[in-house]
Design a protein around this motif. Structure first.
Motif, PDB file in Angstrom:
ATOM      1  N   GLY A 190      16.826   3.244  -8.557  1.00 14.37           N
ATOM      2  CA  GLY A 190      15.974   2.914  -7.424  1.00 14.37           C
ATOM      3  C   GLY A 190      14.741   3.781  -7.335  1.00 14.37           C
ATOM      4  N   VAL A 191      14.920   5.081  -7.577  1.00 10.85           N
ATOM      5  CA  VAL A 191      13.771   5.994  -7.513  1.00 10.85           C
ATOM      6  C   VAL A 191      12.763   5.647  -8.601  1.00 10.85           C
ATOM      7  CG1 VAL A 191      13.039   8.389  -7.724  1.00 10.85           C
ATOM      8  CG2 VAL A 191      15.105   7.840  -6.434  1.00 10.85           C
ATOM      9  N   ALA A 192      13.268   5.360  -9.807  1.00  9.52           N
ATOM     10  CA  ALA A 192      12.370   4.993 -10.902  1.00  9.52           C
ATOM     11  C   ALA A 192      11.628   3.699 -10.588  1.00  9.52           C
ATOM     12  CB  ALA A 192      13.160   4.839 -12.198  1.00  9.52           C
ATOM     13  N   ALA A 193      12.325   2.713 -10.014  1.00 10.88           N
ATOM     14  CA  ALA A 193      11.678   1.453  -9.664  1.00 10.88           C
ATOM     15  C   ALA A 193      10.593   1.669  -8.614  1.00 10.88           C
ATOM     16  CB  ALA A 193      12.718   0.460  -9.150  1.00 10.88           C
ATOM     17  N   ALA A 194      10.889   2.492  -7.610  1.00 11.10           N
ATOM     18  CA  ALA A 194       9.916   2.752  -6.547  1.00 11.10           C
ATOM     19  C   ALA A 194       8.699   3.504  -7.085  1.00 11.10           C
ATOM     20  CB  ALA A 194      10.584   3.542  -5.430  1.00 11.10           C
ATOM     21  N   ALA A 221       4.855   1.944  -7.401  1.00 11.00           N
ATOM     22  CA  ALA A 221       3.756   2.640  -6.733  1.00 11.00           C
ATOM     23  C   ALA A 221       2.663   3.023  -7.727  1.00 11.00           C
ATOM     24  CB  ALA A 221       4.287   3.879  -6.019  1.00 11.00           C
ATOM     25  N   PHE A 222       3.054   3.527  -8.878  1.00  8.02           N
ATOM     26  CA  PHE A 222       2.075   3.936  -9.893  1.00  8.02           C
ATOM     27  C   PHE A 222       1.298   2.727 -10.396  1.00  8.02           C
ATOM     28  CE2 PHE A 222       0.922   4.609 -14.350  1.00  8.02           C
ATOM     29  CZ  PHE A 222       0.146   5.748 -14.239  1.00  8.02           C
ATOM     30  N   ALA A 223       2.000   1.626 -10.665  1.00  8.36           N
ATOM     31  CA  ALA A 223       1.349   0.442 -11.227  1.00  8.36           C
ATOM     32  C   ALA A 223       0.353  -0.176 -10.261  1.00  8.36           C
ATOM     33  CB  ALA A 223       2.398  -0.589 -11.627  1.00  8.36           C
ATOM     34  N   ARG A 224       0.648  -0.094  -8.950  1.00  6.03           N
ATOM     35  CA  ARG A 224      -0.226  -0.703  -7.951  1.00  6.03           C
ATOM     36  C   ARG A 224      -1.141   0.307  -7.279  1.00  6.03           C
ATOM     37  NH1 ARG A 224      -0.734  -5.123  -9.776  1.00  6.03           N
ATOM     38  NH2 ARG A 224      -2.245  -5.222  -8.083  1.00  6.03           N
ATOM     39  N   ALA A 225      -1.128   1.549  -7.737  1.00 10.14           N
ATOM     40  CA  ALA A 225      -1.925   2.620  -7.122  1.00 10.14           C
ATOM     41  C   ALA A 225      -1.614   2.744  -5.635  1.00 10.14           C
ATOM     42  CB  ALA A 225      -3.419   2.386  -7.339  1.00 10.14           C
ATOM     43  N   ALA A 226      -0.344   2.551  -5.291  1.00 15.95           N
ATOM     44  CA  ALA A 226       0.119   2.675  -3.908  1.00 15.95           C
ATOM     45  C   ALA A 226       0.672   4.077  -3.680  1.00 15.95           C
ATOM     46  CB  ALA A 226       1.199   1.631  -3.615  1.00 15.95           C
ATOM     47  N   ARG A 227       0.738   4.488  -2.446  1.00 14.71           N
ATOM     48  CA  ARG A 227       1.297   5.802  -2.117  1.00 14.71           C
ATOM     49  C   ARG A 227       2.822   5.739  -2.197  1.00 14.71           C
ATOM     50  NH1 ARG A 227       1.010   9.053   3.683  1.00 14.71           N
ATOM     51  NH2 ARG A 227       2.023  10.963   2.934  1.00 14.71           N
ATOM     52  N   THR A 273       0.811  -1.218   0.000  1.00 13.43           N
ATOM     53  CA  THR A 273       0.000   0.000   0.000  1.00 13.43           C
ATOM     54  C   THR A 273       0.847   1.272   0.000  1.00 13.43           C
ATOM     55  OG1 THR A 273      -0.136  -0.102   2.415  1.00 13.43           O
ATOM     56  CG2 THR A 273      -1.919  -1.138   1.160  1.00 13.43           C
ATOM     57  N   GLN A 274       2.120   1.148   0.424  1.00 14.05           N
ATOM     58  CA  GLN A 274       3.037   2.288   0.415  1.00 14.05           C
ATOM     59  C   GLN A 274       4.402   1.841  -0.106  1.00 14.05           C
ATOM     60  OE1 GLN A 274       2.671   5.260   3.806  1.00 14.05           O
ATOM     61  NE2 GLN A 274       1.885   3.446   4.838  1.00 14.05           N
ATOM     62  N   VAL A 275       5.017   2.673  -0.920  1.00 13.10           N
ATOM     63  CA  VAL A 275       6.360   2.406  -1.435  1.00 13.10           C
ATOM     64  C   VAL A 275       7.262   3.536  -0.960  1.00 13.10           C
ATOM     65  CG1 VAL A 275       7.799   2.004  -3.449  1.00 13.10           C
ATOM     66  CG2 VAL A 275       5.408   1.241  -3.455  1.00 13.10           C
ATOM     67  N   VAL A 276       8.263   3.193  -0.169  1.00 15.03           N
ATOM     68  CA  VAL A 276       9.197   4.183   0.370  1.00 15.03           C
ATOM     69  C   VAL A 276      10.450   4.170  -0.493  1.00 15.03           C
ATOM     70  CG1 VAL A 276      10.414   4.982   2.416  1.00 15.03           C
ATOM     71  CG2 VAL A 276       8.269   3.687   2.663  1.00 15.03           C
ATOM     72  N   GLY A 277      10.766   5.302  -1.085  1.00 18.33           N
ATOM     73  CA  GLY A 277      11.914   5.392  -1.983  1.00 18.33           C
ATOM     74  C   GLY A 277      13.026   6.238  -1.394  1.00 18.33           C
ATOM     75  N   GLY A 278      14.237   5.696  -1.361  1.00 14.01           N
ATOM     76  CA  GLY A 278      15.395   6.462  -0.912  1.00 14.01           C
ATOM     77  C   GLY A 278      15.817   7.465  -1.976  1.00 14.01           C
ATOM     78  N   MET A 279      15.833   8.739  -1.616  1.00 14.46           N
ATOM     79  CA  MET A 279      16.054   9.822  -2.581  1.00 14.46           C
ATOM     80  C   MET A 279      17.485  10.354  -2.573  1.00 14.46           C
ATOM     81  SD  MET A 279      12.999   9.767  -3.733  1.00 14.46           S
ATOM     82  CE  MET A 279      12.736  11.229  -4.762  1.00 14.46           C
ATOM     83  N   GLY A 280      18.410   9.669  -1.884  1.00 13.29           N
ATOM     84  CA  GLY A 280      19.783  10.120  -1.848  1.00 13.29           C
ATOM     85  C   GLY A 280      20.080  10.874  -0.557  1.00 13.29           C
ATOM     86  N   PRO A 281      21.315  11.393  -0.471  1.00 12.47           N
ATOM     87  CA  PRO A 281      22.262  11.650  -1.548  1.00 12.47           C
ATOM     88  C   PRO A 281      22.887  10.381  -2.111  1.00 12.47           C
ATOM     89  CG  PRO A 281      23.261  12.157   0.568  1.00 12.47           C
ATOM     90  CD  PRO A 281      21.815  11.867   0.844  1.00 12.47           C
ATOM     91  N   GLY A 282      23.154  10.427  -3.425  1.00 16.30           N
ATOM     92  CA  GLY A 282      23.773   9.297  -4.096  1.00 16.30           C
ATOM     93  C   GLY A 282      24.188   9.669  -5.501  1.00 16.30           C
TER      94      GLY A 282
END
Length: 202
Positions: free
Chosen positions: A74-78, A82-88, A57-66
């Protein structure tokens, strides 16, 4: 359920319950093949947890620094999951995971904490966390011999996706909002040095 993904260092993926129980985690230290392993890691943690994608229901994405390329994977995968599953989608600074991990291992430690990760080119990405605060008070690049003083320092080569999710759950408990949906690059794609991490929307 929470799916957490971070590729600011190696590749780290985890499944965490809304109550903070870590069900599965996969870590790959390789800093060059994020695209090849992140999808496999997602599938593996879901299988180990006995879940299917619709349970997230929620996807937490690490935004860096990196670094530019690895971080974007990683950000694109997250974001895509989330978009495909209508998750936050929940954007979180990667250093928040390291700060949460260190505080969990040192519950009696008082004072501020400096988290550092390798920024390459002889520099460190540094984020300072004041005692009792979940959000970094500052994030900058420094030469190793010019790192600011702090009561405690955590030099880490890995970022735990599980602790990224747990750091978000702690924010929720305290009524804090997620960070802005921006990526914190160490440098741009052309690898031009900057005075500090560069936030880029996209």
């Amino acid at each position: 359920m929470l799916l957490a993904i971070d590729t600011s260092a190696g590749t780290d993926v985890a499944i965490v319950t809304p109550h903070g129980r870590v069900l599965a985690e996969r870590r790959t230290a390789d800093t060059r093949h994020h695209a090849e392993v992140v999808g496999v890691a997602i599938a593996e943690v879901l299988a180990e947890a006995g879940l299917s994608p619709q349970h997230v229901t929620q996807v937490v994405g690490g935004m860096g620094p990196g670094p530019f390329t690895g971080l974007r994977v990683g950000v694109a995968a997250a974001r895509t999951f989330a978009f495909a599953r209508a998750a936050r989608f929940i954007p979180m600074p990667s250093h928040d995971a390291a700060a949460h991990e260190w505080r969990a291992e040192h519950p009696e430690a008082a004072g501020d904490l400096l988290v550092t990760t390798d920024a390459r080119r002889g520099e460190l990405a540094c984020s300072r966390y004041e005692q009792g605060l979940l959000v970094a008070s500052s994030s900058e690049l420094h030469r190793p011999n010019a790192v600011p003083a702090a009561d405690h320092r955590f030099d880490t080569r890995t970022i735990s996706a599980a602790h990224l999710a747990l750091a978000w759950l702690d924010r929720e408990v305290q009524g804090l909002e997620a960070e802005a949906n921006t990526i914190l690059y160490l440098r741009g794609a052309d690898a031009v040095p900057s005075n500090g991490p560069k936030r880029v929307t996209g």
